[in-house]
Design a protein around this motif. Structure first.
Motif, mmCIF file in Angstrom:
data_model
loop_
_atom_site.group_PDB
_atom_site.id
_atom_site.type_symbol
_atom_site.label_atom_id
_atom_site.label_comp_id
_atom_site.label_asym_id
_atom_site.label_seq_id
_atom_site.Cartn_x
_atom_site.Cartn_y
_atom_site.Cartn_z
ATOM 1 N N ASN A 1 -13.999 6.495 -8.286
ATOM 2 C CA ASN A 1 -12.623 6.254 -8.837
ATOM 3 C C ASN A 1 -11.387 7.176 -8.048
ATOM 4 O OD1 ASN A 1 -13.234 3.529 -9.338
ATOM 5 N ND2 ASN A 1 -13.305 3.956 -11.777
ATOM 6 N N ALA A 2 -11.895 8.647 -8.899
ATOM 7 C CA ALA A 2 -11.209 9.577 -8.559
ATOM 8 C C ALA A 2 -10.861 9.595 -6.838
ATOM 9 C CB ALA A 2 -11.550 10.804 -9.106
ATOM 10 N N ILE A 3 -12.641 9.445 -6.203
ATOM 11 C CA ILE A 3 -12.570 9.671 -4.729
ATOM 12 C C ILE A 3 -11.985 8.321 -3.766
ATOM 13 C CG2 ILE A 3 -14.118 9.552 -2.822
ATOM 14 C CD1 ILE A 3 -15.676 10.841 -4.319
ATOM 15 N N VAL A 4 -12.055 7.097 -4.144
ATOM 16 C CA VAL A 4 -11.459 6.288 -4.160
ATOM 17 C C VAL A 4 -9.471 5.482 -4.520
ATOM 18 C CG1 VAL A 4 -12.184 3.720 -3.382
ATOM 19 C CG2 VAL A 4 -13.791 4.949 -3.678
ATOM 20 N N HIS A 5 -9.510 6.008 -5.319
ATOM 21 C CA HIS A 5 -8.274 5.031 -5.636
ATOM 22 C C HIS A 5 -6.698 5.859 -5.544
ATOM 23 C CE1 HIS A 5 -9.684 3.269 -10.039
ATOM 24 N NE2 HIS A 5 -9.841 3.120 -9.030
ATOM 25 N N PRO A 6 -7.215 6.845 -4.989
ATOM 26 C CA PRO A 6 -5.782 7.882 -4.272
ATOM 27 C C PRO A 6 -5.145 6.592 -3.426
ATOM 28 C CG PRO A 6 -7.066 9.785 -5.551
ATOM 29 C CD PRO A 6 -7.772 7.989 -5.378
ATOM 30 N N ALA A 7 -6.540 7.020 -2.551
ATOM 31 C CA ALA A 7 -6.756 6.366 -1.012
ATOM 32 C C ALA A 7 -6.116 5.044 -0.994
ATOM 33 C CB ALA A 7 -8.282 6.146 -0.092
ATOM 34 N N VAL A 8 -6.599 4.117 -1.518
ATOM 35 C CA VAL A 8 -6.572 2.741 -2.170
ATOM 36 C C VAL A 8 -5.197 2.535 -2.173
ATOM 37 C CG1 VAL A 8 -6.482 0.509 -3.921
ATOM 38 C CG2 VAL A 8 -8.492 1.911 -2.384
ATOM 39 N N LYS A 9 -4.507 3.305 -2.734
ATOM 40 C CA LYS A 9 -3.051 3.364 -3.518
ATOM 41 C C LYS A 9 -2.499 3.946 -2.446
ATOM 42 C CE LYS A 9 0.546 5.923 -6.487
ATOM 43 N NZ LYS A 9 1.182 6.106 -7.576
ATOM 44 N N GLU A 10 -2.757 4.174 -1.376
ATOM 45 C CA GLU A 10 -1.521 5.254 0.306
ATOM 46 C C GLU A 10 -1.397 4.146 0.729
ATOM 47 O OE1 GLU A 10 -3.178 8.532 2.270
ATOM 48 O OE2 GLU A 10 -3.358 9.537 -0.141
ATOM 49 N N ASP A 11 -3.183 3.366 0.661
ATOM 50 C CA ASP A 11 -3.289 2.064 2.024
ATOM 51 C C ASP A 11 -2.369 0.768 1.293
ATOM 52 O OD1 ASP A 11 -5.102 1.047 4.009
ATOM 53 O OD2 ASP A 11 -5.248 -0.834 2.392
ATOM 54 N N PHE A 12 -2.106 0.492 0.252
ATOM 55 C CA PHE A 12 -1.771 -0.375 -0.181
ATOM 56 C C PHE A 12 0.118 -0.088 -0.458
ATOM 57 C CE2 PHE A 12 1.119 -2.195 -4.089
ATOM 58 C CZ PHE A 12 1.486 -2.972 -4.261
ATOM 59 N N GLU A 13 0.354 1.179 -0.054
ATOM 60 C CA GLU A 13 2.090 1.749 -0.222
ATOM 61 C C GLU A 13 1.923 0.993 1.205
ATOM 62 O OE1 GLU A 13 2.222 4.992 -1.609
ATOM 63 O OE2 GLU A 13 2.214 4.858 -4.236
ATOM 64 N N VAL A 14 1.047 1.650 2.043
ATOM 65 C CA VAL A 14 1.161 1.207 3.827
ATOM 66 C C VAL A 14 1.578 -0.182 3.825
ATOM 67 C CG1 VAL A 14 0.014 1.081 6.199
ATOM 68 C CG2 VAL A 14 0.309 3.054 4.746
ATOM 69 N N TRP A 15 0.633 -1.302 3.456
ATOM 70 C CA TRP A 15 0.244 -2.472 3.246
ATOM 71 C C TRP A 15 2.040 -2.934 2.642
ATOM 72 C CZ3 TRP A 15 1.236 -6.473 -0.442
ATOM 73 C CH2 TRP A 15 0.864 -7.236 0.011
ATOM 74 N N LEU A 16 2.628 -2.556 1.773
ATOM 75 C CA LEU A 16 4.145 -3.409 0.893
ATOM 76 C C LEU A 16 4.777 -2.520 1.471
ATOM 77 C CD1 LEU A 16 4.514 -4.364 -2.014
ATOM 78 C CD2 LEU A 16 5.169 -1.340 -2.749
ATOM 79 N N LEU A 17 5.164 -1.720 2.736
ATOM 80 C CA LEU A 17 6.110 -1.702 3.849
ATOM 81 C C LEU A 17 6.561 -2.793 4.532
ATOM 82 C CD1 LEU A 17 6.544 2.073 3.967
ATOM 83 C CD2 LEU A 17 8.098 0.922 3.029
ATOM 84 N N GLN A 18 5.257 -3.157 5.018
ATOM 85 C CA GLN A 18 5.296 -4.625 5.709
ATOM 86 C C GLN A 18 5.767 -5.859 5.250
ATOM 87 O OE1 GLN A 18 0.395 -3.221 6.451
ATOM 88 N NE2 GLN A 18 1.238 -2.273 7.891
ATOM 89 N N HIS A 19 5.398 -5.973 4.121
ATOM 90 C CA HIS A 19 5.690 -6.906 3.368
ATOM 91 C C HIS A 19 6.806 -6.943 2.622
ATOM 92 C CE1 HIS A 19 1.266 -7.206 4.673
ATOM 93 N NE2 HIS A 19 1.487 -8.447 4.435
ATOM 94 N N LYS A 20 7.693 -5.860 2.802
ATOM 95 C CA LYS A 20 8.713 -6.034 1.790
ATOM 96 C C LYS A 20 10.124 -6.668 2.164
ATOM 97 C CE LYS A 20 11.814 -3.112 5.057
ATOM 98 N NZ LYS A 20 10.822 -2.129 6.737
ATOM 99 N N ASN A 21 10.115 -7.676 2.921
ATOM 100 C CA ASN A 21 10.559 -8.588 3.178
ATOM 101 C C ASN A 21 10.609 -9.954 2.257
ATOM 102 O OD1 ASN A 21 12.239 -7.403 5.402
ATOM 103 N ND2 ASN A 21 11.532 -7.754 7.073
ATOM 104 N N HIS A 22 9.835 -10.087 1.498
ATOM 105 C CA HIS A 22 9.481 -10.913 0.538
ATOM 106 C C HIS A 22 9.139 -10.437 -0.865
ATOM 107 C CE1 HIS A 22 6.408 -13.488 2.866
ATOM 108 N NE2 HIS A 22 6.080 -11.651 3.999
ATOM 109 N N GLU A 23 9.950 -11.755 -1.463
ATOM 110 C CA GLU A 23 10.367 -11.891 -2.637
ATOM 111 C C GLU A 23 9.151 -10.820 -3.971
ATOM 112 O OE1 GLU A 23 12.871 -14.840 -4.693
ATOM 113 O OE2 GLU A 23 13.588 -15.223 -3.266
ATOM 114 N N TYR A 24 8.543 -11.281 -3.757
ATOM 115 C CA TYR A 24 6.713 -11.072 -4.521
ATOM 116 C C TYR A 24 5.562 -10.637 -3.027
ATOM 117 C CZ TYR A 24 9.646 -14.528 -7.905
ATOM 118 O OH TYR A 24 10.373 -14.526 -8.757
ATOM 119 N N ILE A 25 4.736 -10.056 -4.045
ATOM 120 C CA ILE A 25 3.374 -9.404 -3.163
ATOM 121 C C ILE A 25 2.717 -9.387 -5.034
ATOM 122 C CG2 ILE A 25 4.454 -8.888 -1.712
ATOM 123 C CD1 ILE A 25 2.304 -6.794 -3.639
ATOM 124 N N ILE A 26 1.161 -10.081 -4.360
ATOM 125 C CA ILE A 26 0.474 -9.963 -5.610
ATOM 126 C C ILE A 26 -0.443 -8.378 -5.593
ATOM 127 C CG2 ILE A 26 -1.448 -10.820 -6.543
ATOM 128 C CD1 ILE A 26 0.582 -13.018 -7.548
#
Length: 198
Positions: A83-108
């Motif tokens: 988890n210490a290896i994978v979680h920080p990288a998943v967090k970064e990946d999610f933040e990039v994805w979130l920016l791509q979906h910033k026009n939505h009211e909600y995301i899951i």
């Protein structure tokens, strides 16, 4: 600003099915496990995993995920290291994805270990998906090449439903998919009302 809805539940609860239904209703979904799978194919992460777990869990430089799962679901320390290896990288990946979906009211943001990883703190709302233990075991046995003992062992590594529910805003009982889908629609209506009030 886009609201993050954390979606979680134990193994076999059917949280991915519920996530897919949110997606059908127009809510973008980030599946943390899919993000992790993608990340675990990158060279620097592969090298870190090799350092901790050795070469034996790789075949032709491709990670054997079932061998890795066998190790980490029987050893909490190894799970923590992974988890210490994978979680920080998943967090970064999610933040990039979130920016791509910033026009939505909600995301899951769907994650089995939303609470265990501490990621629930970054969510505006949390939904826990539940189902009776026997139904969950049956689902996993149908889905994965595994044994009842292995499923129970993985369940024991995760938080129980009581702990998840006590920290959640909404609970979806997924014993029956038709009823569970109705719950999804209700939750979206409640969130729309909250959004209008804020």
């Amino acid at each position: 600003m886009t609201k993050i809805i954390g979606l979680t539940g134990g193994i076999g609860s059917g949280k991915t099915t519920i996530a897919n239904y949110f997606n059908e209703l127009g809510v973008p979904v980030y599946i943390a496990d899919d993000g992790a799978k993608k990340i675990m194919q990158s060279e620097n992460i592969i090298e870190e995993i090799k350092t901790v777990f050795g070469e034996t869990i790789f075949e032709n430089n491709i990670l054997n995920r079932s061998k890795l799962a066998e190790i980490v679901f029987n050893d909490k320390d190894k799970l923590t290291q992974l988890n210490a290896i994978v979680h920080p990288a998943v967090k970064e990946d999610f933040e990039v994805w979130l920016l791509q979906h910033k026009n939505h009211e909600y995301i899951i943001y769907e994650a089995a270990i939303l609470f265990e990883s501490g990621r629930y703190k970054e969510c505006d709302f949390v939904i826990t998906v539940t189902a009776p233990v026997e139904i969950r075991i049956e689902r996993v046995l149908k889905r994965d090449n595994t044994t009842r003992e292995q499923v129970l062992s993985r369940m024991q590594m995760q938080w129980n439903d009581e702990n998840r529910i006590s920290r959640s805003n909404f609970v979806i009982n997924n014993s029956n998919l038709k009823n569970a889908k109705e719950e999804v629609v209700k939750i979206l209506k409640i969130l729309d009302i909250k959004q209008k009030q804020s």
